[in-house]
Design a protein around this motif. Sequence first.
Motif, short mmCIF file in Angstrom:
data_model
loop_
_atom_site.label_atom_id
_atom_site.label_comp_id
_atom_site.label_asym_id
_atom_site.label_seq_id
_atom_site.Cartn_x
_atom_site.Cartn_y
_atom_site.Cartn_z
N GLY A 270 -17.95 2.96 4.67
CA GLY A 270 -17.05 4.07 4.37
C GLY A 270 -16.21 3.76 3.15
O GLY A 270 -16.47 2.80 2.42
N GLY A 271 -15.18 4.56 2.91
CA GLY A 271 -14.30 4.33 1.78
C GLY A 271 -13.27 3.26 2.08
O GLY A 271 -13.21 2.73 3.19
N LEU A 272 -12.44 2.93 1.09
CA LEU A 272 -11.38 1.95 1.26
C LEU A 272 -10.04 2.66 1.35
O LEU A 272 -9.71 3.48 0.50
N SER A 273 -9.27 2.33 2.39
CA SER A 273 -7.95 2.90 2.58
C SER A 273 -6.86 1.99 2.03
O SER A 273 -5.82 2.47 1.59
N LEU A 274 -7.09 0.66 2.04
CA LEU A 274 -6.10 -0.30 1.57
C LEU A 274 -6.80 -1.51 0.99
O LEU A 274 -7.81 -1.98 1.52
N ALA A 275 -6.26 -2.04 -0.10
CA ALA A 275 -6.71 -3.30 -0.68
C ALA A 275 -5.47 -4.05 -1.11
O ALA A 275 -4.63 -3.50 -1.83
N SER A 276 -5.33 -5.31 -0.67
CA SER A 276 -4.10 -6.04 -0.96
C SER A 276 -4.39 -7.52 -1.10
O SER A 276 -5.20 -8.08 -0.36
N PHE A 277 -3.73 -8.16 -2.07
CA PHE A 277 -3.77 -9.61 -2.16
C PHE A 277 -2.83 -10.21 -1.11
O PHE A 277 -1.77 -9.65 -0.82
N LEU A 278 -3.22 -11.35 -0.56
CA LEU A 278 -2.40 -12.04 0.42
C LEU A 278 -1.91 -13.36 -0.17
O LEU A 278 -2.70 -14.11 -0.77
N GLY A 279 -0.63 -13.64 0.00
CA GLY A 279 -0.08 -14.92 -0.44
C GLY A 279 -0.26 -15.15 -1.92
O GLY A 279 0.10 -14.32 -2.76
N GLU A 280 -0.89 -16.30 -2.26
CA GLU A 280 -1.02 -16.71 -3.65
C GLU A 280 -2.12 -15.96 -4.39
O GLU A 280 -2.28 -16.13 -5.59
#
Length: 437
Positions: free
Chosen positions: A138-148
């Motif tokens: 499906g599509g992407l609802s959220l994309a986020s870097f974590l920490g460093e």
Amino acid sequence: MQRFQARQVAEIVRFGGLMNTMARCVLVLLFWLCIPASQVSAEDAAEANRLMVEAIRLVDAAHEEPSADGKMALLQRAHDNLTAIVERHPSTDLAVRLASGQRIGTVSLASVRRALDELRQARPARSGAPLQAWRHGGGLSLASFLGEGRRVLTVGTGGAVTVRDITGGATLRAWEHGSRIAAAAVSRDARRLLTAGADRNTVLHDIRTGRFLEEWSTRRAPSAIALSRNGRHALVGLASTAYLIDVESLAIIHRWEHGAPAASVALSPDGRRASMGFVDGRVKLGDVRTGETLGSWEIRGAAGGGVVAAAFSGDGRQVVVGTASGQVELRDVQAGNVLRAWDVGYGVRVTALAHASNRSWVLAGDEGRKVRLLDAGTGRTLREWEYDARPSALAISADGQRVIMGFGDGAAIVCDIVLPKRGDRNRTFLTSDGGCW
């Protein structure tokens, strides 16, 4: 403080952790009793075998491919197949062998990852070229870097949540929300994830374990959500009201009402300000401690689709908002004046925004299938990426070195921010297998 009641528009029904777990187990048991186990395992085994055969074919083709870019594209597709076997068909023999590091013929997950890493390290840096690419269901609802910034979290609209190591390409954790996702948000300390389902259930997750911490339901699915730095407070847009909620007690701390539905919400990094955008083109700024409305303004020409995306700068002094009619505005939170404005195209909907935490950069995606890196200081477009689907989720790493772009077809692509030199073109056309031209 008030609490959601059954008669309120934003009713919440609390589910205890143990009862919720037991209910899920009963549902799973009933599911397995209704469907013959042999049929399910046969289907799983057949699909796993198909993916494995294709992966071996792709690896063999990569050995014969003369170009480095071609090799990388083929190996990336093979890696996606092997990962799909482990994640989607974990009960099959192939998944167990791959997950334990065994070779199947001449192919293993480790060998494919190693070959990809060697190709990436040997490839000269190209301005705007992808570091990694993979596909979500499906599509992407959220994309986020974590920490460093070595790990990324992605949430698919189908309900899948994945934590991935972008240096080696390994999937570290994967779990499901349980339904289609209407909105998602991650805390800045990278410990909590909030997902709002189309089934009207909202879930707070522990990112380190994938465990459900809290779950509640509302009379309608939230239109937008945001989490505070430590994940203790949530800003939830429901109908024409934005609620600040204590996620442990489910108490309403503050509410901001408006005459039109909420379309976007954001919390400043220090947790002191709330931004709320509405479909009539108005933006409100709220004081999280007092509940006071600090400011309100209208973006001209934004009515009819409204303010659909928002993000605070790293110091919380600026807020950038995007509209359904193609405007991007950067405002000073204290004074309320416009610092910079861009127009991505008449009638072209802004679909995603991000603000660099340590630079004056804004990342803006639009329905024209472009992602632009904008310099808030000069107003210049520093770089453009173009893809075959609309961008739906964007993030810039804390060190300002990388971007992750999620798209409506489920593709997630990580790129280094290598600014073009004088005379170089600043637009890169991306492909879903990690290539570009």
